[in-house]
Each structure stands twice: as structure tokens, then as C-alpha cells.
Enzyme design. Sequence first.
Site, PDB file in Angstrom:
ATOM      1  N   GLU A  14       0.893  -1.175   0.175  1.00  0.00           N
ATOM      2  CA  GLU A  14      -0.038  -0.057  -0.211  1.00  0.00           C
ATOM      3  C   GLU A  14       0.867   1.226   0.084  1.00  0.00           C
ATOM      4  O   GLU A  14       1.819   1.429   0.634  1.00  0.00           O
ATOM      5  CB  GLU A  14      -0.929   0.037   1.183  1.00  0.00           C
ATOM      6  N   HIS A  74      -8.519   2.919  -3.153  1.00  0.00           N
ATOM      7  CA  HIS A  74      -9.186   2.916  -2.159  1.00  0.00           C
ATOM      8  C   HIS A  74     -10.336   3.955  -2.295  1.00  0.00           C
ATOM      9  O   HIS A  74     -10.293   4.790  -2.901  1.00  0.00           O
ATOM     10  CB  HIS A  74      -8.547   3.533  -0.846  1.00  0.00           C
ATOM     11  N   ALA A 124     -19.588   1.155   4.124  1.00  0.00           N
ATOM     12  CA  ALA A 124     -19.032   0.551   2.935  1.00  0.00           C
ATOM     13  C   ALA A 124     -20.004  -0.355   2.070  1.00  0.00           C
ATOM     14  O   ALA A 124     -19.863  -0.116   0.897  1.00  0.00           O
ATOM     15  CB  ALA A 124     -17.776  -0.330   3.130  1.00  0.00           C
ATOM     16  N   HIS A 148     -13.546  -5.035  14.395  1.00  0.00           N
ATOM     17  CA  HIS A 148     -13.728  -3.489  14.097  1.00  0.00           C
ATOM     18  C   HIS A 148     -13.613  -2.867  15.505  1.00  0.00           C
ATOM     19  O   HIS A 148     -14.563  -3.502  16.509  1.00  0.00           O
ATOM     20  CB  HIS A 148     -14.780  -3.030  13.248  1.00  0.00           C
ATOM     21  N   GLN A 211       5.310   5.154  15.942  1.00  0.00           N
ATOM     22  CA  GLN A 211       4.564   4.584  14.924  1.00  0.00           C
ATOM     23  C   GLN A 211       3.471   3.621  15.499  1.00  0.00           C
ATOM     24  O   GLN A 211       2.232   3.568  15.078  1.00  0.00           O
ATOM     25  CB  GLN A 211       5.185   3.724  13.767  1.00  0.00           C
ATOM     26  N   LYS A 271       7.570   3.595   2.159  1.00  0.00           N
ATOM     27  CA  LYS A 271       9.022   3.110   2.201  1.00  0.00           C
ATOM     28  C   LYS A 271       9.602   2.180   1.238  1.00  0.00           C
ATOM     29  O   LYS A 271       9.303   0.804   1.656  1.00  0.00           O
ATOM     30  CB  LYS A 271       9.528   2.870   3.618  1.00  0.00           C
TER      31      LYS A 271
END
Length: 283
Positions: A14, A74, A124, A148, A211, A271
Site C-alpha cells: 500500500e 481505495h 462501505a 472492528h 509509529q 518506504k
Amino acid sequence: MLVRNGKQIEFSCEVFPPKRDDEMYDIFKTLDAIKELEPDFVSVTYGAGGSNSKKTSTIAAYIQNISDMRSLAHMTAVGMTGEKLQGMLDELSRKAVDMILVLRGDRPRNMSEEEFEQREYRYASSIIPEIKLFGDFKLFGACYPEKHPESPTVESDIAYLKNKVDLGVDELITQMFFDNNKFYTFMEELDKAGIKAPVHAGIMPITKVNQLGTSVSLSGSSVPTELSNLIAKYSEDPEGMKQAGIEYAIKQVNDLMNNGVYGIHLYSMNKSDVTKAIYDAIV
């Protein structure tokens, strides 16, 4: 396509659009580097409420038509209107992008609570039928190995996921997880529910100390002791943390591949060096 124990395994990653227009060249360079790995597809995120929708379609088109890789764009339901949805679908179709990851999306910062509650498309699943009517798109859906964060129970989350698949989602990509046992339990639950859609395991390499906190707060993923110990050990050693995070991800991926996973989807945070390091170690 990867191969492990005689079984083909899809490999994808991604990328996300940069905030500034003058950084678009950097993402193109990243994609050129990723192309060398020959991924099965590359997905492109969509900003909250469509804030980066133009950049998403531009990058998706670059992946599909310039880099000659398959592109997965997306698309979020939150903030979407019928007119905007048709416009986005028409644009993707014109750019030969025929795969879409359908998401609800998070509430944009500039959207009030009242606007969020009165949004045109609530989930969605609300836009899946309209996309299916528009054209021949291959649809992907998101799933959560640890449910979720807003779902009251695992059972209700699985039921909602089954509804998305029944409506037309072809394949699934999981939210990040750091404990493979959570994924294996999740796959057993999908089997019990009769969900047969292929599942790509979403893996995020934790290469920076800060992160993890951001990622977990967004995903609701639990953090194994082994990973939290790495964070503590390399809290003052950025390069050591980067290498330890890559090695942890490699360990996760190897275990998943040895256990017959359908696909690996790397959340590589733009990255290319991290993506390549992991790929080279698992080929």
C-alpha cells in the site's frame, strides 16, 4: 507472486498520497522502485472524506498505466454523495483502474457529528451495489482479525463482513495485526460463517517507536509482549528500531506463508527500502 511449499501466494503493498503537490514526484519514484519487486497489485489510500481523491486517482493511474502494475484504488463511503461517487467511478474507469477497495472511512476533521450521522452513505456496504451497477470493477473489502473497534462483538463483525461479501466483495484485506494467532483464529471464524473470499494478510512493519501508538489507536490491534519489548529496547536507537521492526515483520510473514496464507499485503508507509528488505527475505 511468491511461492512457498509449492503454493502460490500473492504479494502486494500500500502507498498513500503525499499531503503536498510538490511531493508527488517522490511517490512516483517509490512506485518505480516497488515495480522491481513485481507485486501482484499496489493499493492507494483515499483521504478522509475524499480529501485526496484526485491524488488517489492520479497515483492509481500511474501504477496501472505507467508502472504497468495492477492498481487498487481505495474509496471511502463517508463524505461521499451519489454525484461524487459516479464521478469517481467514471474517472477510475477512464484511467483503466478496475479494482477498488471499498471502505466506510473515518469522519473527516471538518465534518460535524451531526453531518456524520446524517451522511448519505453510512457504510462501505452502502456503496457496493452502486459500484456493481456502474461497471465491471473487482471489489476488495477490509476486515479486522480482532474485530472492528466499533463492533460490539466478533459475531456481529463477522455477520457484517459476510453481508459485504454477499453484496459483491471479491477479496478481503485485513487491518494490520501483530499476532499471527489472532489471524488464524479469525480465518477459522470466516470458515464457520461460510465466507470464502480470499484473504490478504495486512502486515505493517513498525520501524519507528512512535509509529506503534498511532497505528494501534486507529486499528484496535493488540500488541504482543515481544513487539512491545522491541519498542522499549530500541526507544533511543532509531536505526536499531527500523531493523528490528523489519525483522519482526519478516518473521510474521514467513510464518503466515508457511501456514498457507492466500496473500501478503504490506502497509509499507511509502518506504520502498523497507518493502524491498522484507520481500528479499521472504522470496
